[in-house]
Each structure stands twice: as structure tokens, then as C-alpha cells.
Design a protein around this motif. Sequence first.
Motif, PDB file in Angstrom:
ATOM      1  N   LYS A  88     -17.759  -1.068 -54.699  1.00 55.87           N
ATOM      2  CA  LYS A  88     -19.059  -0.452 -54.971  1.00 55.87           C
ATOM      3  C   LYS A  88     -19.521  -0.773 -56.386  1.00 55.87           C
ATOM      4  O   LYS A  88     -20.677  -1.131 -56.633  1.00 55.87           O
ATOM      5  N   LYS A  89     -18.604  -0.638 -57.350  1.00 57.95           N
ATOM      6  CA  LYS A  89     -18.958  -0.877 -58.751  1.00 57.95           C
ATOM      7  C   LYS A  89     -19.231  -2.355 -59.010  1.00 57.95           C
ATOM      8  O   LYS A  89     -20.140  -2.721 -59.762  1.00 57.95           O
ATOM      9  N   VAL A  90     -18.450  -3.221 -58.390  1.00 52.79           N
ATOM     10  CA  VAL A  90     -18.640  -4.669 -58.575  1.00 52.79           C
ATOM     11  C   VAL A  90     -20.020  -5.093 -58.083  1.00 52.79           C
ATOM     12  O   VAL A  90     -20.716  -5.889 -58.719  1.00 52.79           O
ATOM     13  N   GLU A  91     -20.435  -4.552 -56.945  1.00 57.98           N
ATOM     14  CA  GLU A  91     -21.747  -4.895 -56.385  1.00 57.98           C
ATOM     15  C   GLU A  91     -22.874  -4.467 -57.318  1.00 57.98           C
ATOM     16  O   GLU A  91     -23.878  -5.170 -57.478  1.00 57.98           O
ATOM     17  N   CYS A  92     -22.714  -3.329 -57.975  1.00 68.41           N
ATOM     18  CA  CYS A  92     -23.739  -2.840 -58.904  1.00 68.41           C
ATOM     19  C   CYS A  92     -23.814  -3.699 -60.161  1.00 68.41           C
ATOM     20  O   CYS A  92     -24.872  -3.850 -60.762  1.00 68.41           O
TER      21      CYS A  92
ATOM     22  N   SER B 195     -22.988  -6.994 -60.389  1.00 68.41           N
ATOM     23  CA  SER B 195     -23.088  -8.429 -60.153  1.00 68.41           C
ATOM     24  C   SER B 195     -24.234  -9.017 -60.958  1.00 68.41           C
ATOM     25  O   SER B 195     -25.249  -8.390 -61.184  1.00 68.41           O
ATOM     26  N   SER B 196     -24.043 -10.262 -61.418  1.00 68.76           N
ATOM     27  CA  SER B 196     -24.978 -10.910 -62.335  1.00 68.76           C
ATOM     28  C   SER B 196     -26.299 -11.238 -61.671  1.00 68.76           C
ATOM     29  O   SER B 196     -26.460 -11.107 -60.465  1.00 68.76           O
ATOM     30  N   LYS B 197     -27.263 -11.725 -62.480  1.00 66.77           N
ATOM     31  CA  LYS B 197     -28.613 -12.051 -61.996  1.00 66.77           C
ATOM     32  C   LYS B 197     -28.569 -13.160 -60.957  1.00 66.77           C
ATOM     33  O   LYS B 197     -29.430 -13.242 -60.099  1.00 66.77           O
ATOM     34  N   GLN B 198     -27.573 -14.057 -61.062  1.00 65.87           N
ATOM     35  CA  GLN B 198     -27.472 -15.149 -60.109  1.00 65.87           C
ATOM     36  C   GLN B 198     -26.852 -14.670 -58.791  1.00 65.87           C
ATOM     37  O   GLN B 198     -26.564 -15.467 -57.911  1.00 65.87           O
ATOM     38  N   ARG B 199     -26.607 -13.337 -58.673  1.00 64.41           N
ATOM     39  CA  ARG B 199     -26.028 -12.727 -57.489  1.00 64.41           C
ATOM     40  C   ARG B 199     -24.625 -13.243 -57.225  1.00 64.41           C
ATOM     41  O   ARG B 199     -24.166 -13.357 -56.101  1.00 64.41           O
ATOM     42  N   LYS B 200     -23.929 -13.587 -58.299  1.00 62.41           N
ATOM     43  CA  LYS B 200     -22.534 -13.998 -58.214  1.00 62.41           C
ATOM     44  C   LYS B 200     -21.686 -12.986 -58.970  1.00 62.41           C
ATOM     45  O   LYS B 200     -22.098 -12.473 -60.005  1.00 62.41           O
ATOM     46  N   ILE B 201     -20.496 -12.725 -58.443  1.00 63.58           N
ATOM     47  CA  ILE B 201     -19.589 -11.799 -59.123  1.00 63.58           C
ATOM     48  C   ILE B 201     -18.734 -12.615 -60.084  1.00 63.58           C
ATOM     49  O   ILE B 201     -17.920 -13.434 -59.666  1.00 63.58           O
ATOM     50  N   THR B 202     -18.947 -12.419 -61.364  1.00 64.94           N
ATOM     51  CA  THR B 202     -18.231 -13.176 -62.385  1.00 64.94           C
ATOM     52  C   THR B 202     -16.938 -12.474 -62.771  1.00 64.94           C
ATOM     53  O   THR B 202     -16.710 -11.303 -62.431  1.00 64.94           O
ATOM     54  N   LYS B 203     -16.092 -13.186 -63.507  1.00 71.84           N
ATOM     55  CA  LYS B 203     -14.852 -12.584 -64.010  1.00 71.84           C
ATOM     56  C   LYS B 203     -15.158 -11.428 -64.963  1.00 71.84           C
ATOM     57  O   LYS B 203     -14.418 -10.447 -65.015  1.00 71.84           O
ATOM     58  N   GLN B 204     -16.260 -11.567 -65.707  1.00 75.70           N
ATOM     59  CA  GLN B 204     -16.661 -10.490 -66.620  1.00 75.70           C
ATOM     60  C   GLN B 204     -16.997  -9.218 -65.847  1.00 75.70           C
ATOM     61  O   GLN B 204     -16.646  -8.114 -66.278  1.00 75.70           O
TER      62      GLN B 204
ATOM     63  N   LYS C  16     -15.790  -8.363 -62.905  1.00 76.21           N
ATOM     64  CA  LYS C  16     -14.535  -7.811 -62.399  1.00 76.21           C
ATOM     65  C   LYS C  16     -13.766  -7.083 -63.494  1.00 76.21           C
ATOM     66  O   LYS C  16     -13.243  -5.985 -63.276  1.00 76.21           O
ATOM     67  N   ALA C  17     -13.693  -7.732 -64.670  1.00 76.16           N
ATOM     68  CA  ALA C  17     -12.955  -7.120 -65.777  1.00 76.16           C
ATOM     69  C   ALA C  17     -13.580  -5.792 -66.194  1.00 76.16           C
ATOM     70  O   ALA C  17     -12.872  -4.836 -66.530  1.00 76.16           O
TER      71      ALA C  17
END
Length: 451
Positions: free
Chosen positions: A153-157, A159-168, A170-171
Motif C-alpha cells: 500500500k505504501k509503495v504504491e502511494c 511510486s515515482s512520476k514515471q509510475r515505476k517503483i524505484t529503490k528509493q 522501497k527504501a
Amino acid sequence: MVKFTANDKLQAVNRYPNGNESLREIAKSLGTNHKAILKWIKQYEYNGKDAFIKSYTKHTQQFKLDVLNFMIENGTSLNETAAIFKILAPSTISVWRKQFETQGIDALQSKKKGRPSLKKESDQHSKQLPVEGSKEALEARIKQLEMENEYFKKVECLSSKQRKITKQDKAQVVYELRHTYPVKALVRLAGIPRSTYYDLVRRINLPDPDADLKVEVKAIYEENEGRYGYRRIRDELVDRGQKVNHKKVQRIMKELGLKCLVRMKKYKSYKGTVGKIAPNILDRHFTADAPNEKWVTDITEFKLFGQKLYLSPVLDLFNGEIITYTIGSRPTYSLVSGMLEKAFERLPENNQLLMHSDQGWHYQMKQYRHALESRGIVQSMSRKGNCYDNSVMENFFGIMKSELLYLKEFESVDHFKRELQQYINYYNTKRIKAKLKMSPVQYRTHFTLAA
């Protein structure tokens, strides 16, 4: 493979400045290649004779980070970076970079010699896992599902502007949930090594060193309405007193999601031979030593509000300045003749000028040829079907369409004409031309003052 002593390398370096031998000749006499000689010269430039004395110092984690950061910030090559930091083998830096990118900051820590202890492994095996189907196993499974649900849930919120989940991303989520769930379990769920997680957290907590530069880059981009790429933004930064590597500007623009638009094709006015074809005197020599020596012209088409508009400009090859232009709803000869009349007002009397165009029917007309002859102007034409012979004019059309026509919205044809007038004024007086490092009018003014 031949091994060279410090004295061999020093003698080879001293042979080069004499000018009697080339790099390849020196390399051949020593049985190596010219790249090795060039590397020794670089090492000597930065560290003198000490560059060839072997150092047995064990490089620390911080030293390796400093080397990698220096190379990224200054855009230096592996060879140059190795010479600066007195690292004999440039490939060593490449290994450090790969370790850091794949395994994180902990991979740069020097490993202890000797066999690893088996105590930790035996301790782990000694720990008893809950029996399947027991209350403890059920509670552990519920805790695992809660962790997964909250994490995703938190990762989806985030997620970057490019709609990709970056390592940042996740961290950051792992960092937020670290008090609720074990970090070890969270990083396993996130699919990132713990070393990478701790390195990213360290960076998150530090202020962005490029924060001010990012603001400046974005401001320049917006001032020019998205028309500048990283090279022109770099040039503008230099004009404002900030010397920045173009690769760094490119990286920042990518992070901010800033990029230019794609160029489009132009209108074709060729209708066969309807008059006289002039020879290609310009012959792709697109440079001029002074203003009003070589002009190029062409016609391009716009489609707006269900109707077509045609633009006929003339451009000076000395500085890329648009001398004048006409615009009309039909590509008639009056469009070109009107452009000529306005352009001649800018042309000094008895000026030796070459006027180049494609083989469009307007430029084959008797009236057009006589108008040029009356002012002593030499006519030149591109070869049939060869757009490269008039590529400077084509290039301007591509830039103008991508920076104006496809970038802005217009309320009416009249609104477009007003915006076009403003754009050409901007193009001549403000927009930095990458080749000139300044605008066309600024370049002409500098030339006039220096003459």
C-alpha cells in the motif's frame, strides 16, 4: 605480457615532449600500445615521479566512495580518475563501481583475511522454526500478510512520476515500517540488499547537493517554455556564472522529467521544372565569414483551425538569424516576392550576396531571378530531391515547429501569427544557439564591435 619498471615508464614519458617521436612510435619501441603510453603521461601530469612507485596502501571504503563520487561529479574517464588518485590500474575503479551498483556501499568495505567463522551459521541452524499448523506458525503467517499488505500500500502511494517503483521508494517504505516489522524481513520483501537499504537511507537523510542547481535548471527550462535541451541549458548556466558538466545537466533533466519535443517534416514546394534551375553554388558550405554573405530561404506549412498557413523566411548563414519573413494562407509567388522586398531593405548596397534555396517553383520563376539579378545577388539551388543541401533552413523549421507549433495552444490564426512574431524575436535575440554559445543577434553584435 611485458612488465615495465618505474624507470621505463618515466623514460617513455620524457621522450614524448621532445616532439621527435609519436605515441605509437614510442609504444612500438617498448613493445606495448599507445594507450599505455598515454596513461603513463596522464599519471605523470598529476603525480610526477611518484605516480610510478607502487603503493601497497589498503584503500578504505571512504576512499573508494570519494573516487567514485569525483568521477560522477566531474565526468572524468576511468584513466583520468586513476591518474588523479594514483591508482595504477583504471580497471580497479571499474570493479569498485560495479560492486557499488550491484551490492551497495558495504561491498566497498575491505574484506578480512582468513576463513569465515562458522559460529553464526551454526547459531542460525540452532534456532527452532515454529511447527507447521501450530498457533505460533499461524501468528507468524498473519504477521507476514499484514506486513506485505502494509508494505505494498505504501509503495504504491510513493511510486515515482514515471509510475515505476524505484529503490528509493522501497527504501523509504522500509524505513517507515522499521519499528513495526523486522528490517531483515522488510528488505527481503522489497527485494533489495540490506547494504543498499542503509546506503539509500543515509542519502535520504542528507540534503540534496544539487537542490539549487535543479531549481536553476527547471527555471531556465520553463523560461524557454521547454525549448532547451541539456546542452543549451548548460550554456545558459555558464552565462550565469555556473560551470557545470553537460552530463550532470542531462542527468538532472532526466530526474526532473524535462525534455524537448520531436521535430516534424516540412512542406514540399517542388513541382518539376517550371523555369530555370540554378547550380548548387553553396554546395553545403553552411558557414560565412561576415553578415549578409550567404542567405538561405524556403517555405514551410502549418495546419491550424482547419486551414493552412505558409511561412517564407530568409536566414543568414553567418549567425543563423532570421532576416525577415512573410506568412500567408496560400503559397503564391507574392509570398516569396514580399519576403524578398523586406529582406532587401536589410541588405547594404553593392553587397556581395549568395542566395540559396531548393528547386521550389517560386525560385525558378523569371520574376524571382530578375529580382536577385537587379541587386547583383548570385542565385544557388539545392540538387533535386536532396534536402541536405538546404539543411540549415530545414533545421530551423524543425526547431520552430517543435518549440512553437507543437508546444503551445492557440485561440485563433491571428493569435498564432502574434506568437510566431514573438517566437522569431526570441529566436534571434534570446535563444542560445549551441554552436555560437549565444543568440544570433548577440553574435552579430560582437562581430560588429570587434570589426
